[in-house]
Design a protein around this motif. Structure first.
Motif, PDB file in Angstrom:
ATOM      1  N   PRO A   1       0.883  -1.307   0.142  1.00 35.14           N
ATOM      2  CA  PRO A   1       0.085   0.046   0.004  1.00 35.14           C
ATOM      3  C   PRO A   1       1.030   1.221  -0.065  1.00 35.14           C
ATOM      4  CG  PRO A   1      -0.952  -1.533   1.281  1.00 35.14           C
ATOM      5  CD  PRO A   1       0.537  -2.098   1.008  1.00 35.14           C
ATOM      6  N   GLY A   2       0.338   2.297  -0.915  1.00 39.10           N
ATOM      7  CA  GLY A   2       1.210   3.592  -1.047  1.00 39.10           C
ATOM      8  C   GLY A   2       2.384   3.510  -1.912  1.00 39.10           C
ATOM      9  N   ASP A   3       2.680   2.300  -2.448  1.00 38.13           N
ATOM     10  CA  ASP A   3       3.781   2.370  -3.626  1.00 38.13           C
ATOM     11  C   ASP A   3       2.797   2.803  -4.945  1.00 38.13           C
ATOM     12  OD1 ASP A   3       5.806   1.417  -2.196  1.00 38.13           O
ATOM     13  OD2 ASP A   3       5.404  -0.804  -2.483  1.00 38.13           O
ATOM     14  N   VAL A   4       3.780   3.263  -5.836  1.00 37.07           N
ATOM     15  CA  VAL A   4       3.300   3.555  -6.931  1.00 37.07           C
ATOM     16  C   VAL A   4       4.320   2.700  -7.959  1.00 37.07           C
ATOM     17  CG1 VAL A   4       3.060   5.475  -8.957  1.00 37.07           C
ATOM     18  CG2 VAL A   4       2.807   6.060  -6.524  1.00 37.07           C
TER      19      VAL A   4
ATOM     20  N   ASP B   1       7.660   4.229  -7.504  1.00 37.01           N
ATOM     21  CA  ASP B   1       8.948   3.430  -6.399  1.00 37.01           C
ATOM     22  C   ASP B   1       9.652   2.096  -7.231  1.00 37.01           C
ATOM     23  OD1 ASP B   1       8.144   4.480  -3.695  1.00 37.01           O
ATOM     24  OD2 ASP B   1       6.036   4.217  -4.746  1.00 37.01           O
TER      25      ASP B   1
ATOM     26  N   GLY C   1      -2.662  -2.992  -3.177  1.00 38.99           N
ATOM     27  CA  GLY C   1      -2.896  -1.735  -2.400  1.00 38.99           C
ATOM     28  C   GLY C   1      -2.214  -0.732  -3.050  1.00 38.99           C
ATOM     29  N   ALA C   2      -1.479  -0.903  -4.086  1.00 41.07           N
ATOM     30  CA  ALA C   2      -0.647   0.157  -4.824  1.00 41.07           C
ATOM     31  C   ALA C   2      -1.335   0.657  -5.980  1.00 41.07           C
ATOM     32  CB  ALA C   2       0.837  -0.474  -5.273  1.00 41.07           C
ATOM     33  N   THR C   3      -0.610   1.696  -6.545  1.00 40.60           N
ATOM     34  CA  THR C   3      -1.087   2.673  -7.766  1.00 40.60           C
ATOM     35  C   THR C   3      -0.454   2.106  -8.943  1.00 40.60           C
ATOM     36  OG1 THR C   3      -1.734   4.326  -6.135  1.00 40.60           O
ATOM     37  CG2 THR C   3      -1.529   4.935  -8.695  1.00 40.60           C
TER      38      THR C   3
END
Length: 327
Positions: free
Chosen positions: A140-143, A211, A165-167
Protein backbone atom coordinates in the motif's frame (compact mmCIF):
# COMPACT_ATOMS: atom_id res chain seq x y z
CA UNK A 1 7.13 -45.39 -28.58
CA UNK A 2 4.61 -42.76 -29.67
CA UNK A 3 4.44 -40.17 -32.43
CA UNK A 4 4.28 -36.46 -31.72
CA UNK A 5 4.08 -33.32 -33.83
CA UNK A 6 6.24 -30.42 -32.64
CA UNK A 7 7.50 -26.95 -33.56
CA UNK A 8 11.26 -27.25 -34.19
CA UNK A 9 13.93 -24.58 -34.55
CA UNK A 10 16.27 -25.89 -37.23
CA UNK A 11 18.99 -23.25 -36.68
CA UNK A 12 19.25 -19.80 -35.08
CA UNK A 13 17.42 -17.20 -37.12
CA UNK A 14 14.14 -15.51 -37.95
CA UNK A 15 10.72 -17.13 -38.12
CA UNK A 16 11.64 -18.95 -41.34
CA UNK A 17 13.70 -21.47 -39.31
CA UNK A 18 10.55 -22.84 -37.63
CA UNK A 19 9.55 -26.31 -38.81
CA UNK A 20 6.47 -28.26 -37.76
CA UNK A 21 7.05 -31.99 -38.16
CA UNK A 22 6.33 -35.41 -36.70
CA UNK A 23 8.86 -37.39 -34.69
CA UNK A 24 9.12 -40.36 -32.36
CA UNK A 25 8.58 -39.82 -28.65
CA UNK A 26 9.74 -42.54 -26.25
CA UNK A 27 7.76 -43.71 -23.24
CA UNK A 28 8.29 -41.57 -20.13
CA UNK A 29 11.57 -42.30 -18.35
CA UNK A 30 12.28 -42.48 -14.62
CA UNK A 31 10.65 -39.52 -12.88
CA UNK A 32 8.71 -38.41 -15.96
CA UNK A 33 5.08 -38.22 -17.03
CA UNK A 34 3.77 -38.17 -20.57
CA UNK A 35 1.22 -35.45 -21.26
CA UNK A 36 -1.21 -34.85 -24.11
CA UNK A 37 -0.80 -31.11 -24.62
CA UNK A 38 -3.97 -29.01 -24.62
CA UNK A 39 -2.12 -25.74 -25.21
CA UNK A 40 1.35 -24.20 -25.08
CA UNK A 41 2.20 -20.58 -24.38
CA UNK A 42 3.88 -18.25 -26.87
CA UNK A 43 6.55 -16.12 -25.18
CA UNK A 44 9.45 -13.80 -25.91
CA UNK A 45 11.88 -16.26 -24.34
CA UNK A 46 11.07 -18.51 -27.30
CA UNK A 47 12.10 -15.68 -29.62
CA UNK A 48 15.37 -15.15 -27.76
CA UNK A 49 16.16 -18.86 -28.01
CA UNK A 50 15.22 -19.02 -31.67
CA UNK A 51 17.39 -15.99 -32.47
CA UNK A 52 20.33 -17.35 -30.49
CA UNK A 53 20.26 -14.57 -27.86
CA UNK A 54 19.94 -17.47 -25.43
CA UNK A 55 22.09 -20.14 -27.12
CA UNK A 56 20.48 -23.56 -27.49
CA UNK A 57 21.84 -26.46 -29.51
CA UNK A 58 19.73 -27.00 -32.63
CA UNK A 59 17.46 -28.56 -33.63
CA UNK A 60 15.19 -28.13 -30.62
CA UNK A 61 11.48 -27.89 -29.87
CA UNK A 62 10.18 -24.47 -28.81
CA UNK A 63 7.96 -23.72 -25.86
CA UNK A 64 8.56 -23.07 -22.16
CA UNK A 65 5.08 -23.65 -20.75
CA UNK A 66 1.93 -25.63 -21.33
CA UNK A 67 -0.91 -27.64 -19.87
CA UNK A 68 -2.56 -30.95 -20.63
CA UNK A 69 -3.64 -34.35 -19.41
CA UNK A 70 -1.33 -37.08 -18.15
CA UNK A 71 -1.44 -40.12 -20.47
CA UNK A 72 1.36 -42.23 -18.96
CA UNK A 73 3.45 -42.26 -15.79
CA UNK A 74 7.09 -43.32 -15.74
CA UNK A 75 8.86 -45.38 -13.07
CA UNK A 76 9.43 -43.72 -9.71
CA UNK A 77 6.67 -41.14 -10.06
CA UNK A 78 4.40 -40.71 -7.06
CA UNK A 79 1.32 -38.57 -6.64
CA UNK A 80 0.43 -38.40 -10.33
CA UNK A 81 -1.92 -40.64 -12.31
CA UNK A 82 -3.20 -41.05 -15.84
CA UNK A 83 -5.98 -38.52 -16.37
CA UNK A 84 -4.57 -35.85 -14.07
CA UNK A 85 -4.71 -32.28 -15.39
CA UNK A 86 -1.35 -30.58 -15.06
CA UNK A 87 0.53 -27.45 -16.11
CA UNK A 88 4.17 -26.44 -16.21
CA UNK A 89 6.66 -23.71 -17.07
CA UNK A 90 10.43 -23.38 -17.28
CA UNK A 91 10.44 -26.63 -19.24
CA UNK A 92 11.49 -26.51 -22.88
CA UNK A 93 9.92 -28.44 -25.74
CA UNK A 94 6.30 -27.68 -24.89
CA UNK A 95 5.02 -26.77 -28.36
CA UNK A 96 3.97 -30.27 -29.25
CA UNK A 97 1.02 -32.62 -29.31
CA UNK A 98 2.64 -34.97 -26.79
CA UNK A 99 5.50 -34.36 -24.35
CA UNK A 100 7.48 -36.05 -21.61
CA UNK A 101 7.94 -33.81 -18.60
CA UNK A 102 9.78 -34.30 -15.31
CA UNK A 103 7.12 -34.91 -12.67
CA UNK A 104 8.84 -32.35 -10.41
CA UNK A 105 8.05 -29.62 -12.97
CA UNK A 106 4.32 -30.18 -13.32
CA UNK A 107 1.70 -28.79 -10.96
CA UNK A 108 -1.98 -29.67 -10.64
CA UNK A 109 -4.56 -27.55 -12.41
CA UNK A 110 -7.51 -26.77 -10.10
CA UNK A 111 -11.02 -27.83 -11.05
CA UNK A 112 -12.77 -25.09 -12.94
CA UNK A 113 -9.62 -23.77 -14.62
CA UNK A 114 -9.60 -24.50 -18.34
CA UNK A 115 -6.38 -26.13 -19.54
CA UNK A 116 -5.90 -23.47 -22.22
CA UNK A 117 -6.14 -20.78 -19.56
CA UNK A 118 -3.73 -22.69 -17.33
CA UNK A 119 -1.22 -22.88 -20.18
CA UNK A 120 -1.60 -19.16 -20.77
CA UNK A 121 -1.09 -18.39 -17.08
CA UNK A 122 2.01 -20.28 -16.09
CA UNK A 123 5.09 -18.46 -17.33
CA UNK A 124 3.68 -14.95 -17.33
CA UNK A 125 1.58 -15.51 -14.23
CA UNK A 126 4.50 -16.77 -12.19
CA UNK A 127 6.66 -14.00 -13.62
CA UNK A 128 4.21 -11.32 -12.50
CA UNK A 129 3.93 -13.07 -9.13
CA UNK A 130 7.66 -13.04 -8.37
CA UNK A 131 8.00 -9.47 -9.62
CA UNK A 132 5.42 -8.06 -7.21
CA UNK A 133 6.04 -10.38 -4.24
CA UNK A 134 9.80 -10.92 -4.26
CA UNK A 135 11.82 -8.73 -6.64
CA UNK A 136 10.05 -5.66 -5.29
CA UNK A 137 7.42 -6.47 -2.69
CA UNK A 138 4.70 -4.03 -3.63
CA UNK A 139 2.57 -2.67 -0.80
CA UNK A 140 0.00 0.00 0.00
CA UNK A 141 1.19 3.48 -0.91
CA UNK A 142 3.64 2.32 -3.57
CA UNK A 143 3.44 3.62 -7.13
CA UNK A 144 4.47 1.18 -9.86
CA UNK A 145 5.16 1.90 -13.51
CA UNK A 146 4.00 -0.94 -15.77
CA UNK A 147 5.03 -0.81 -19.42
CA UNK A 148 3.11 -2.69 -22.13
CA UNK A 149 0.25 -2.86 -19.65
CA UNK A 150 -2.14 -4.56 -22.08
CA UNK A 151 0.28 -7.39 -22.86
CA UNK A 152 0.33 -10.77 -21.19
CA UNK A 153 2.59 -9.94 -18.24
CA UNK A 154 1.40 -6.35 -18.18
CA UNK A 155 -2.24 -7.23 -17.57
CA UNK A 156 -1.26 -9.54 -14.73
CA UNK A 157 1.05 -6.96 -13.17
CA UNK A 158 -1.70 -4.34 -13.22
CA UNK A 159 -4.05 -6.72 -11.41
CA UNK A 160 -1.52 -7.96 -8.88
CA UNK A 161 -0.09 -4.53 -8.06
CA UNK A 162 -3.60 -3.13 -7.61
CA UNK A 163 -4.65 -6.08 -5.45
CA UNK A 164 -1.74 -5.33 -3.12
CA UNK A 165 -3.00 -1.79 -2.54
CA UNK A 166 -0.56 0.07 -4.77
CA UNK A 167 -1.08 2.53 -7.62
CA UNK A 168 -0.34 1.68 -11.27
CA UNK A 169 0.93 4.04 -13.94
CA UNK A 170 0.30 2.09 -17.14
CA UNK A 171 1.83 2.69 -20.54
CA UNK A 172 0.84 1.21 -23.89
CA UNK A 173 1.05 2.05 -27.58
CA UNK A 174 -2.61 2.88 -28.19
CA UNK A 175 -5.63 4.27 -26.39
CA UNK A 176 -7.45 0.98 -26.96
CA UNK A 177 -4.74 -0.91 -25.09
CA UNK A 178 -4.80 1.63 -22.29
CA UNK A 179 -8.53 1.05 -21.83
CA UNK A 180 -7.74 -2.60 -21.15
CA UNK A 181 -5.30 -1.53 -18.43
CA UNK A 182 -7.87 0.87 -16.99
CA UNK A 183 -10.48 -1.89 -16.77
CA UNK A 184 -8.00 -4.01 -14.80
CA UNK A 185 -7.33 -1.29 -12.24
CA UNK A 186 -4.62 1.03 -13.60
CA UNK A 187 -5.15 4.54 -12.23
CA UNK A 188 -2.94 6.51 -14.62
CA UNK A 189 -2.67 5.89 -18.37
CA UNK A 190 0.03 7.05 -20.80
CA UNK A 191 0.11 6.43 -24.55
CA UNK A 192 3.84 6.43 -25.21
CA UNK A 193 3.24 7.01 -28.91
CA UNK A 194 1.80 10.46 -28.22
CA UNK A 195 4.25 11.90 -25.65
CA UNK A 196 7.69 13.35 -26.29
CA UNK A 197 8.94 12.95 -22.72
CA UNK A 198 7.76 9.62 -21.34
CA UNK A 199 9.50 9.99 -17.98
CA UNK A 200 8.07 13.48 -17.58
CA UNK A 201 4.59 12.18 -18.36
CA UNK A 202 4.98 9.43 -15.76
CA UNK A 203 6.10 11.86 -13.07
CA UNK A 204 3.32 14.30 -13.93
CA UNK A 205 0.67 11.57 -13.80
CA UNK A 206 1.86 10.10 -10.51
CA UNK A 207 2.76 13.43 -8.90
CA UNK A 208 6.23 12.08 -8.11
CA UNK A 209 8.77 9.51 -9.15
CA UNK A 210 7.60 5.90 -9.05
CA UNK A 211 8.83 3.42 -6.47
CA UNK A 212 9.35 0.63 -9.00
CA UNK A 213 9.41 0.39 -12.78
CA UNK A 214 8.45 -2.99 -14.26
CA UNK A 215 9.97 -2.93 -17.74
CA UNK A 216 9.69 -5.88 -20.12
CA UNK A 217 10.04 -3.70 -23.22
CA UNK A 218 13.75 -3.06 -22.85
CA UNK A 219 15.74 -0.89 -25.21
CA UNK A 220 12.93 1.50 -26.20
CA UNK A 221 11.83 2.33 -22.64
CA UNK A 222 14.86 1.67 -20.44
CA UNK A 223 16.10 5.28 -20.19
CA UNK A 224 12.60 6.61 -19.50
CA UNK A 225 12.07 3.97 -16.83
CA UNK A 226 15.24 5.00 -15.00
CA UNK A 227 14.28 8.66 -15.25
CA UNK A 228 10.81 7.91 -13.84
CA UNK A 229 12.10 6.54 -10.53
CA UNK A 230 12.16 8.31 -7.18
CA UNK A 231 15.47 8.36 -5.31
CA UNK A 232 16.32 4.81 -4.20
CA UNK A 233 13.65 3.46 -6.54
CA UNK A 234 14.02 0.12 -8.25
CA UNK A 235 14.33 -0.52 -11.97
CA UNK A 236 13.18 -4.07 -12.79
CA UNK A 237 14.18 -5.00 -16.33
CA UNK A 238 12.58 -8.38 -16.94
CA UNK A 239 12.54 -8.53 -20.74
CA UNK A 240 13.54 -6.95 -24.01
CA UNK A 241 10.56 -6.95 -26.38
CA UNK A 242 11.99 -3.95 -28.26
CA UNK A 243 15.57 -5.22 -28.16
CA UNK A 244 18.31 -5.79 -25.62
CA UNK A 245 19.52 -2.84 -23.54
CA UNK A 246 23.12 -1.95 -24.43
CA UNK A 247 25.78 -1.62 -21.72
CA UNK A 248 25.57 1.64 -19.79
CA UNK A 249 27.57 3.61 -17.22
CA UNK A 250 26.69 2.27 -13.76
CA UNK A 251 27.36 5.74 -12.33
CA UNK A 252 23.97 6.71 -13.75
CA UNK A 253 22.40 4.84 -10.86
CA UNK A 254 24.31 7.06 -8.44
CA UNK A 255 23.63 10.39 -10.12
CA UNK A 256 19.94 9.59 -10.65
CA UNK A 257 19.28 9.02 -6.96
CA UNK A 258 21.04 5.89 -5.69
CA UNK A 259 18.78 3.72 -7.82
CA UNK A 260 18.55 -0.05 -7.78
CA UNK A 261 18.67 -2.05 -11.02
CA UNK A 262 17.96 -5.76 -11.41
CA UNK A 263 17.63 -8.06 -14.40
CA UNK A 264 15.69 -11.02 -12.95
CA UNK A 265 14.52 -14.22 -14.58
CA UNK A 266 11.84 -16.66 -13.48
CA UNK A 267 14.19 -19.65 -13.18
CA UNK A 268 15.82 -18.20 -10.08
CA UNK A 269 12.46 -17.63 -8.40
CA UNK A 270 11.13 -21.18 -8.92
CA UNK A 271 14.36 -23.11 -8.45
CA UNK A 272 13.01 -24.91 -5.38
CA UNK A 273 9.92 -27.09 -5.68
CA UNK A 274 8.34 -25.47 -2.61
CA UNK A 275 8.60 -21.98 -4.09
CA UNK A 276 7.40 -23.21 -7.49
CA UNK A 277 4.32 -24.81 -5.92
CA UNK A 278 3.62 -21.68 -3.88
CA UNK A 279 3.71 -19.36 -6.88
CA UNK A 280 1.75 -21.71 -9.16
CA UNK A 281 -0.79 -22.43 -6.44
CA UNK A 282 -1.44 -18.74 -5.81
CA UNK A 283 -1.74 -17.87 -9.50
CA UNK A 284 -3.94 -20.81 -10.51
CA UNK A 285 -5.95 -20.48 -7.31
CA UNK A 286 -6.66 -16.82 -8.05
CA UNK A 287 -7.83 -17.75 -11.53
CA UNK A 288 -10.08 -20.44 -10.06
CA UNK A 289 -11.72 -18.03 -7.59
CA UNK A 290 -12.11 -15.31 -10.21
CA UNK A 291 -9.81 -12.74 -8.61
CA UNK A 292 -7.25 -12.94 -11.45
CA UNK A 293 -8.28 -12.66 -15.07
CA UNK A 294 -6.29 -14.22 -17.93
CA UNK A 295 -6.87 -12.76 -21.39
CA UNK A 296 -6.15 -15.27 -24.15
CA UNK A 297 -5.56 -12.88 -27.01
CA UNK A 298 -5.08 -15.44 -29.77
CA UNK A 299 -5.25 -19.19 -30.43
CA UNK A 300 -3.14 -20.70 -33.22
CA UNK A 301 -2.66 -24.28 -34.42
CA UNK A 302 0.89 -25.62 -34.28
CA UNK A 303 1.12 -25.24 -38.05
CA UNK A 304 0.69 -21.47 -37.68
CA UNK A 305 3.41 -21.00 -35.06
CA UNK A 306 5.28 -18.54 -37.29
CA UNK A 307 2.18 -16.34 -37.53
CA UNK A 308 1.80 -16.38 -33.76
CA UNK A 309 5.39 -15.19 -33.29
CA UNK A 310 4.98 -12.56 -36.00
CA UNK A 311 2.08 -11.11 -34.03
CA UNK A 312 4.02 -11.30 -30.76
CA UNK A 313 7.22 -9.75 -32.09
CA UNK A 314 5.27 -7.04 -33.89
CA UNK A 315 3.66 -6.10 -30.57
CA UNK A 316 0.28 -6.29 -32.31
CA UNK A 317 -1.36 -8.28 -29.55
CA UNK A 318 -3.10 -7.91 -26.25
CA UNK A 319 -3.21 -10.64 -23.64
CA UNK A 320 -1.58 -14.02 -24.14
CA UNK A 321 -1.09 -16.02 -27.33
CA UNK A 322 -1.25 -19.81 -27.22
CA UNK A 323 -0.66 -22.69 -29.62
CA UNK A 324 -3.42 -25.28 -29.55
CA UNK A 325 -2.63 -28.69 -31.10
CA UNK A 326 -5.51 -29.76 -33.27
CA UNK A 327 -7.03 -26.28 -33.42
Amino acid sequence: MNRATSVFVSEPGDRSVLQVREHDLPDPADGEVQVEVAAAGVNFIDVYKRQGVYPVQTPFVLGEEGAGTVTAVGPGVEGLSVGDRVAWCQSSGSESTLVNKPARLVVPVPDGVDLEVAAAAMLQGLTAHYLVTSTYAVGPGDVALVHAAAGGVGQLLVQMVTARGATVVATAGSDEKLEIARALGAQYLINYETVDDLAGAVREAAGRGVDVAYDGVGKATFDASLASLRPRGMMVLFGGASGQVPPFDIQRLNSSGSLFLTRPTLAHYVAEREEYEWRAGEVLGAIADGSLKIDVGGRYPLEEAAAAYEALEGRKTTGKLILVPGA
